[in-house]
Design a protein around this motif. Structure first.
Motif, short mmCIF file in Angstrom:
data_model
loop_
_atom_site.label_atom_id
_atom_site.label_comp_id
_atom_site.label_asym_id
_atom_site.label_seq_id
_atom_site.Cartn_x
_atom_site.Cartn_y
_atom_site.Cartn_z
N LEU A 65 0.90 -1.25 0.09
CA LEU A 65 -0.04 0.09 -0.14
C LEU A 65 0.88 1.04 0.11
O LEU A 65 0.51 2.31 -0.61
N LEU A 66 1.78 1.31 0.78
CA LEU A 66 2.88 2.70 0.80
C LEU A 66 3.52 2.77 -0.49
O LEU A 66 3.97 3.69 -0.98
N ARG A 67 3.83 1.67 -0.99
CA ARG A 67 4.64 1.55 -2.28
C ARG A 67 3.66 2.09 -3.42
O ARG A 67 4.13 2.91 -4.30
N VAL A 68 2.47 1.72 -3.55
CA VAL A 68 1.44 2.53 -4.41
C VAL A 68 1.33 3.84 -4.23
O VAL A 68 1.08 4.36 -5.02
N LEU A 69 1.26 4.36 -3.11
CA LEU A 69 1.43 5.65 -2.66
C LEU A 69 2.76 6.36 -2.91
O LEU A 69 2.86 7.53 -2.89
N GLY A 70 3.80 5.70 -3.32
CA GLY A 70 4.99 6.41 -3.67
C GLY A 70 5.87 6.31 -2.69
O GLY A 70 6.74 7.28 -2.79
N ILE A 71 5.72 5.59 -1.48
CA ILE A 71 6.63 5.76 -0.40
C ILE A 71 7.23 4.41 -0.17
O ILE A 71 6.60 3.29 -0.26
N GLU A 72 8.58 4.26 -0.31
CA GLU A 72 9.53 3.20 0.05
C GLU A 72 9.72 2.96 1.48
O GLU A 72 10.68 3.59 1.92
N PRO A 73 9.09 2.12 2.29
CA PRO A 73 9.36 1.96 3.79
C PRO A 73 10.70 1.39 4.01
O PRO A 73 11.11 0.45 3.11
N ASP A 74 11.31 1.89 5.08
CA ASP A 74 12.42 1.34 5.57
C ASP A 74 12.20 0.18 6.63
O ASP A 74 11.94 0.21 7.52
N ILE A 75 12.22 -1.05 5.81
CA ILE A 75 11.81 -2.36 6.65
C ILE A 75 13.09 -3.21 7.18
O ILE A 75 12.97 -4.22 7.42
N GLY A 76 14.14 -2.38 7.16
CA GLY A 76 15.39 -2.92 7.60
C GLY A 76 15.35 -3.25 9.11
O GLY A 76 14.33 -3.38 9.74
N GLU A 77 16.70 -3.26 9.54
CA GLU A 77 16.54 -3.40 10.87
C GLU A 77 16.10 -2.38 12.18
O GLU A 77 15.50 -2.86 13.19
#
Length: 107
Positions: A65-77
């Motif tokens: 959902l965030l990616r469709v909104l143009g946001i790349e979440p930081d899902i790292g550590e």
């Protein structure tokens, strides 16, 4: 998550929320889609984000959902909470605008 049925979820709500969110109201409102349209699209498997049906509940994974909104979440550590614009937006080369009063360069 602080979003209610009457409000549109913020990016912060989505970043700090659970790994999945309800199709309605959270995902649909984030995309600017009404309830009936969202349910219709999900029923036809045409919702712009993957939809998971859990009994009578329909949920949407937060990261797509965030990616469709143009946001790349930081899902790292560090987990959620940080975000950068998606690649589709960051790969664009800025256009240099020349001031109209500036004389053209000569070689």
């Amino acid at each position: 998550m602080t979003a209610s049925v009457d409000s549109v979820p913020t990016i912060r709500d989505l970043l700090e929320g659970p790994p999945t969110v309800p199709l309605w109201p959270t995902a649909a409102k984030a995309l600017g889609i009404g309830r009936s349209v969202a349910l219709d699209l999900a029923g036809r498997d045409e919702f712009p984000v993957p939809v998971i049906k859990l009994g009578r509940r329909w949920v949407v994974p937060t990261v797509p959902l965030l990616r469709v909104l143009g946001i790349e979440p930081d899902i790292g550590e560090g987990g959620a909470g940080a975000a950068t614009p998606a690649r589709a937006y960051t790969n664009q080369t800025p256009t240099k605008v020349q001031n109209d009063n500036t004389p053209p360069r000569t070689a």
